[in-house]
Motif scaffolding. Structure first.
Motif, PDB file in Angstrom:
ATOM      1  N   ALA A  62       0.786  -1.220   0.000  1.00 60.98           N
ATOM      2  CA  ALA A  62       0.000   0.000   0.000  1.00 60.98           C
ATOM      3  C   ALA A  62       0.824   1.280   0.000  1.00 60.98           C
ATOM      4  O   ALA A  62       0.280   2.342  -0.292  1.00 60.98           O
ATOM      5  CB  ALA A  62      -0.935   0.003   1.206  1.00 60.98           C
ATOM      6  N   THR A  63       2.108   1.221   0.319  1.00 61.93           N
ATOM      7  CA  THR A  63       2.873   2.448   0.545  1.00 61.93           C
ATOM      8  C   THR A  63       4.126   2.490  -0.320  1.00 61.93           C
ATOM      9  O   THR A  63       5.000   1.640  -0.185  1.00 61.93           O
ATOM     10  CB  THR A  63       3.256   2.560   2.036  1.00 61.93           C
ATOM     11  N   LEU A  64       4.194   3.495  -1.183  1.00 59.48           N
ATOM     12  CA  LEU A  64       5.369   3.689  -2.033  1.00 59.48           C
ATOM     13  C   LEU A  64       6.300   4.713  -1.407  1.00 59.48           C
ATOM     14  O   LEU A  64       5.865   5.772  -0.954  1.00 59.48           O
ATOM     15  CB  LEU A  64       4.957   4.176  -3.419  1.00 59.48           C
ATOM     16  N   MET A  65       7.581   4.384  -1.425  1.00 58.23           N
ATOM     17  CA  MET A  65       8.633   5.241  -0.880  1.00 58.23           C
ATOM     18  C   MET A  65       9.625   5.553  -2.008  1.00 58.23           C
ATOM     19  O   MET A  65       9.865   4.707  -2.857  1.00 58.23           O
ATOM     20  CB  MET A  65       9.395   4.507   0.228  1.00 58.23           C
ATOM     21  N   VAL A  66      10.199   6.758  -1.979  1.00 56.57           N
ATOM     22  CA  VAL A  66      11.287   7.084  -2.911  1.00 56.57           C
ATOM     23  C   VAL A  66      12.516   7.511  -2.130  1.00 56.57           C
ATOM     24  O   VAL A  66      12.410   8.097  -1.051  1.00 56.57           O
ATOM     25  CB  VAL A  66      10.906   8.177  -3.935  1.00 56.57           C
ATOM     26  N   ARG A  67      13.663   7.187  -2.674  1.00 57.42           N
ATOM     27  CA  ARG A  67      14.945   7.519  -2.044  1.00 57.42           C
ATOM     28  C   ARG A  67      15.267   8.989  -2.201  1.00 57.42           C
ATOM     29  O   ARG A  67      15.852   9.620  -1.322  1.00 57.42           O
ATOM     30  CB  ARG A  67      16.052   6.664  -2.660  1.00 57.42           C
ATOM     31  N   ASP A  68      14.875   9.567  -3.336  1.00 55.38           N
ATOM     32  CA  ASP A  68      15.223  10.950  -3.635  1.00 55.38           C
ATOM     33  C   ASP A  68      14.118  11.516  -4.540  1.00 55.38           C
ATOM     34  O   ASP A  68      13.620  10.800  -5.403  1.00 55.38           O
ATOM     35  CB  ASP A  68      16.572  10.967  -4.363  1.00 55.38           C
ATOM     36  N   PRO A  69      13.753  12.775  -4.387  1.00 53.48           N
ATOM     37  CA  PRO A  69      12.706  13.354  -5.238  1.00 53.48           C
ATOM     38  C   PRO A  69      13.026  13.297  -6.734  1.00 53.48           C
ATOM     39  O   PRO A  69      12.123  13.326  -7.561  1.00 53.48           O
ATOM     40  CB  PRO A  69      12.591  14.799  -4.758  1.00 53.48           C
ATOM     41  N   SER A  70      14.308  13.230  -7.087  1.00 58.19           N
ATOM     42  CA  SER A  70      14.665  13.184  -8.510  1.00 58.19           C
ATOM     43  C   SER A  70      14.164  11.909  -9.189  1.00 58.19           C
ATOM     44  O   SER A  70      14.150  11.830 -10.413  1.00 58.19           O
ATOM     45  CB  SER A  70      16.179  13.306  -8.680  1.00 58.19           C
ATOM     46  N   VAL A  71      13.742  10.930  -8.412  1.00 60.40           N
ATOM     47  CA  VAL A  71      13.170   9.695  -8.946  1.00 60.40           C
ATOM     48  C   VAL A  71      11.838   9.998  -9.642  1.00 60.40           C
ATOM     49  O   VAL A  71      11.460   9.338 -10.607  1.00 60.40           O
ATOM     50  CB  VAL A  71      12.958   8.678  -7.798  1.00 60.40           C
ATOM     51  N   LEU A  72      11.152  11.013  -9.157  1.00 58.55           N
ATOM     52  CA  LEU A  72       9.840  11.353  -9.685  1.00 58.55           C
ATOM     53  C   LEU A  72       9.948  12.217 -10.930  1.00 58.55           C
ATOM     54  O   LEU A  72      10.867  13.020 -11.057  1.00 58.55           O
ATOM     55  CB  LEU A  72       9.022  12.092  -8.618  1.00 58.55           C
TER      56      LEU A  72
END
Length: 162
Positions: A147-157
């Protein structure tokens, strides 16, 4: 012999009635199964969740990122991202496959540093946020699992914002 045949006569008459009743019960069960296919966790609901996660990822995450999820098949296929498998099918792992211990999963995330992580629920996401640079970017409407997505760094988006 005649007495035995006479004794069995009511039972023989009941056989078609019992068979018809069984057919009705069986048909009802098949209808209920067919109705549940799209909402059953192991059938339609599971695939629907994967598709929702994958759709969000494709729309919001840059291509060529590394994605750690507990189940990599459908998500990897639909997102075309490089998958990291905590169960060790396509990469080395630790004791997570035997223990399913959250700390072991966190150790794999720390080791592999995937760009995107799919955790089971927001509580796990908050625990990982408290000890890392990862941030929750999406909580899907269901609570558990995946249910929960995590990203390491905003540049991933794609838009660079969490």
């Amino acid at each position: 012999r005649r007495a035995v045949a006479t004794a069995w006569r009511p039972l023989r008459a009941a056989v078609p009635v019992l068979a018809a009743a069984y057919a009705v019960v069986l048909a009802h069960g098949m209808v209920e199964f067919a109705r549940s296919v799209t909402t059953s966790q192991w059938l339609g609901e599971r695939d629907g969740r994967y598709r929702q996660v994958a759709t969000w990822v494709v729309e919001h995450v840059r291509p060529d990122q590394r994605f750690l999820a507990r189940e990599i098949g459908t998500l990897g296929y639909l997102t075309r991202l490089r998958m990291i498998d905590p169960y060790g099918l396509i990469n080395e792992t630790n004791d997570y496959p035997r223990t399913h211990d959250l700390e072991s999963l966190f150790a794999l995330i720390a080791e592999y540093q995937p760009d995107l992580v799919l955790l089971d629920n927001p509580r796990q996401g908050r625990r990982w946020e408290a000890r890392s640079d990862y941030r929750m970017v999406k909580n899907f409407p269901w609570v558990h699992p995946w249910a929960t997505l995590m990203v390491r760094d905003p540049s991933v988006l794609r838009d660079g914002r969490p």
